[in-house]
Design a protein around this motif. Structure first.
Motif, mmCIF file in Angstrom:
data_model
loop_
_atom_site.group_PDB
_atom_site.id
_atom_site.type_symbol
_atom_site.label_atom_id
_atom_site.label_comp_id
_atom_site.label_asym_id
_atom_site.label_seq_id
_atom_site.Cartn_x
_atom_site.Cartn_y
_atom_site.Cartn_z
ATOM 1 N N MET A 5 72.078 57.804 105.700
ATOM 2 C CA MET A 5 72.306 56.699 104.778
ATOM 3 C C MET A 5 73.667 56.852 104.122
ATOM 4 O O MET A 5 74.107 57.970 103.838
ATOM 5 N N THR A 6 74.298 55.726 103.879
ATOM 6 C CA THR A 6 75.548 55.768 103.124
ATOM 7 C C THR A 6 75.207 56.068 101.666
ATOM 8 O O THR A 6 74.055 55.924 101.235
ATOM 9 N N LYS A 7 76.193 56.473 100.931
ATOM 10 C CA LYS A 7 75.997 56.784 99.514
ATOM 11 C C LYS A 7 75.460 55.554 98.776
ATOM 12 O O LYS A 7 74.548 55.663 97.958
ATOM 13 N N THR A 8 75.990 54.391 99.084
ATOM 14 C CA THR A 8 75.525 53.157 98.440
ATOM 15 C C THR A 8 74.062 52.895 98.761
ATOM 16 O O THR A 8 73.280 52.544 97.878
ATOM 17 N N HIS A 9 73.674 53.084 100.002
ATOM 18 C CA HIS A 9 72.283 52.867 100.393
ATOM 19 C C HIS A 9 71.357 53.869 99.718
ATOM 20 O O HIS A 9 70.246 53.519 99.300
ATOM 21 N N GLU A 10 71.815 55.121 99.612
ATOM 22 C CA GLU A 10 71.018 56.140 98.924
ATOM 23 C C GLU A 10 70.818 55.764 97.461
ATOM 24 O O GLU A 10 69.720 55.905 96.912
ATOM 25 N N GLU A 11 71.884 55.271 96.824
ATOM 26 C CA GLU A 11 71.786 54.856 95.421
ATOM 27 C C GLU A 11 70.817 53.682 95.281
ATOM 28 O O GLU A 11 70.010 53.648 94.348
ATOM 29 N N LEU A 12 70.892 52.738 96.197
ATOM 30 C CA LEU A 12 69.983 51.590 96.156
ATOM 31 C C LEU A 12 68.534 52.027 96.376
ATOM 32 O O LEU A 12 67.619 51.510 95.734
ATOM 33 N N LEU A 13 68.327 52.969 97.277
ATOM 34 C CA LEU A 13 66.972 53.482 97.508
ATOM 35 C C LEU A 13 66.442 54.148 96.244
ATOM 36 O O LEU A 13 65.304 53.899 95.837
ATOM 37 N N ARG A 14 67.253 54.989 95.610
ATOM 38 C CA ARG A 14 66.820 55.642 94.365
ATOM 39 C C ARG A 14 66.490 54.592 93.301
ATOM 40 O O ARG A 14 65.503 54.707 92.579
ATOM 41 N N GLU A 15 67.330 53.575 93.194
ATOM 42 C CA GLU A 15 67.093 52.520 92.204
ATOM 43 C C GLU A 15 65.826 51.730 92.545
ATOM 44 O O GLU A 15 65.037 51.395 91.660
ATOM 45 N N ALA A 16 65.598 51.446 93.821
ATOM 46 C CA ALA A 16 64.379 50.737 94.241
ATOM 47 C C ALA A 16 63.135 51.546 93.896
ATOM 48 O O ALA A 16 62.138 50.999 93.412
ATOM 49 N N ILE A 17 63.185 52.847 94.128
ATOM 50 C CA ILE A 17 62.054 53.718 93.794
ATOM 51 C C ILE A 17 61.833 53.723 92.284
ATOM 52 O O ILE A 17 60.703 53.629 91.802
ATOM 53 N N SER A 18 62.906 53.788 91.531
ATOM 54 C CA SER A 18 62.811 53.773 90.070
ATOM 55 C C SER A 18 62.189 52.465 89.571
ATOM 56 O O SER A 18 61.322 52.470 88.696
ATOM 57 N N VAL A 19 62.632 51.348 90.135
ATOM 58 C CA VAL A 19 62.077 50.042 89.747
ATOM 59 C C VAL A 19 60.598 49.971 90.103
ATOM 60 O O VAL A 19 59.780 49.505 89.313
ATOM 61 N N TYR A 20 60.245 50.490 91.271
ATOM 62 C CA TYR A 20 58.836 50.499 91.662
ATOM 63 C C TYR A 20 58.021 51.318 90.666
ATOM 64 O O TYR A 20 56.985 50.878 90.164
ATOM 65 N N LEU A 21 58.473 52.537 90.368
ATOM 66 C CA LEU A 21 57.725 53.418 89.479
ATOM 67 C C LEU A 21 57.627 52.879 88.057
ATOM 68 O O LEU A 21 56.628 53.078 87.377
ATOM 69 N N SER A 22 58.663 52.205 87.597
ATOM 70 C CA SER A 22 58.680 51.747 86.208
ATOM 71 C C SER A 22 58.177 50.322 86.025
ATOM 72 O O SER A 22 57.811 49.948 84.922
ATOM 73 N N SER A 23 58.123 49.526 87.098
ATOM 74 C CA SER A 23 57.803 48.112 86.908
ATOM 75 C C SER A 23 56.854 47.529 87.939
ATOM 76 O O SER A 23 55.782 47.032 87.586
ATOM 77 N N LEU A 24 57.251 47.546 89.188
ATOM 78 C CA LEU A 24 56.517 46.790 90.205
ATOM 79 C C LEU A 24 55.062 47.204 90.352
ATOM 80 O O LEU A 24 54.200 46.354 90.520
ATOM 81 N N LYS A 25 54.780 48.489 90.269
ATOM 82 C CA LYS A 25 53.398 48.905 90.467
ATOM 83 C C LYS A 25 52.503 48.439 89.320
ATOM 84 O O LYS A 25 51.294 48.396 89.460
ATOM 85 N N TYR A 26 53.091 48.058 88.191
ATOM 86 C CA TYR A 26 52.322 47.540 87.061
ATOM 87 C C TYR A 26 52.242 46.017 87.043
ATOM 88 O O TYR A 26 51.495 45.442 86.257
ATOM 89 N N LEU A 27 52.999 45.355 87.886
ATOM 90 C CA LEU A 27 53.032 43.896 87.894
ATOM 91 C C LEU A 27 51.650 43.298 88.190
ATOM 92 O O LEU A 27 51.231 42.342 87.543
#
Length: 159
Positions: A5-27
């Motif tokens: 993965m490119t650095k940008t893709h890795e950052e996006l993956l980390r951010e997606a996981i963070s959003v999932y853990l903090s928001s989406l799973k509670y939606l």
């Protein structure tokens, strides 16, 4: 072949996981809360709402419209029957076909949950604006359409 993965893709993956853990799973819980007050899942409420809106609707109609199995809807209907929110009545023309109807309690619960759900959605529209809500919904539909097609294709490849 595994690609790095490119650095940008890795950052996006980390951010997606963070959003999932903090928001989406509670939606789901957030959306389901009004129905939970009456011992229902949001899916069960949606069935109740469908029955409220239509005069002649059967278990098979609902299963067909939602592209799910009869048994999946049957499990949901069972809960609605246990709560005494609905009853089944044979069709005049074909006694084997059972139509679903709301009881008085079912009518009251459907109206209350509808009111709570629409008030909550109105708050979203007020907070984010109709254009942003439309943009989010369009993105989710596009995402679901593409990703579900890819998922179904990958499931077919495994069989």
């Amino acid at each position: 072949m595994v690609r790095e993965m490119t650095k940008t893709h890795e950052e996006l993956l980390r951010e997606a996981i963070s959003v999932y853990l903090s928001s989406l799973k509670y939606l789901d819980n957030f959306v389901s809360e009004p129905a939970n007050k009456y011992g229902l899942s949001f899916e069960q409420y949606l069935i109740l709402h469908t029955i409220a809106e239509r005069e002649h609707v059967s278990l098979m109609d609902i299963a067909s419209e939602r592209n799910v199995t009869r048994s999946a809807i049957s499990r949901q209907i069972k809960v609605l029957l246990q709560h005494d929110y609905i009853y089944q009545k044979p069709a005049e023309s074909d006694r084997r076909r059972l139509y679903l109807h709301l009881t008085k309690d079912g009518e009251q619960v459907e109206r209350k949950v509808y009111s709570l759900t629409t008030a909550r959605f109105d708050q979203w529209i007020t907070r984010y604006g109709a254009d942003k809500v439309r943009e989010i919904l369009d993105f989710i539909k596009d995402f679901s359409s593409n990703e579900m097609a890819d998922f179904k294709d990958s499931q077919g490849d495994q069989q």
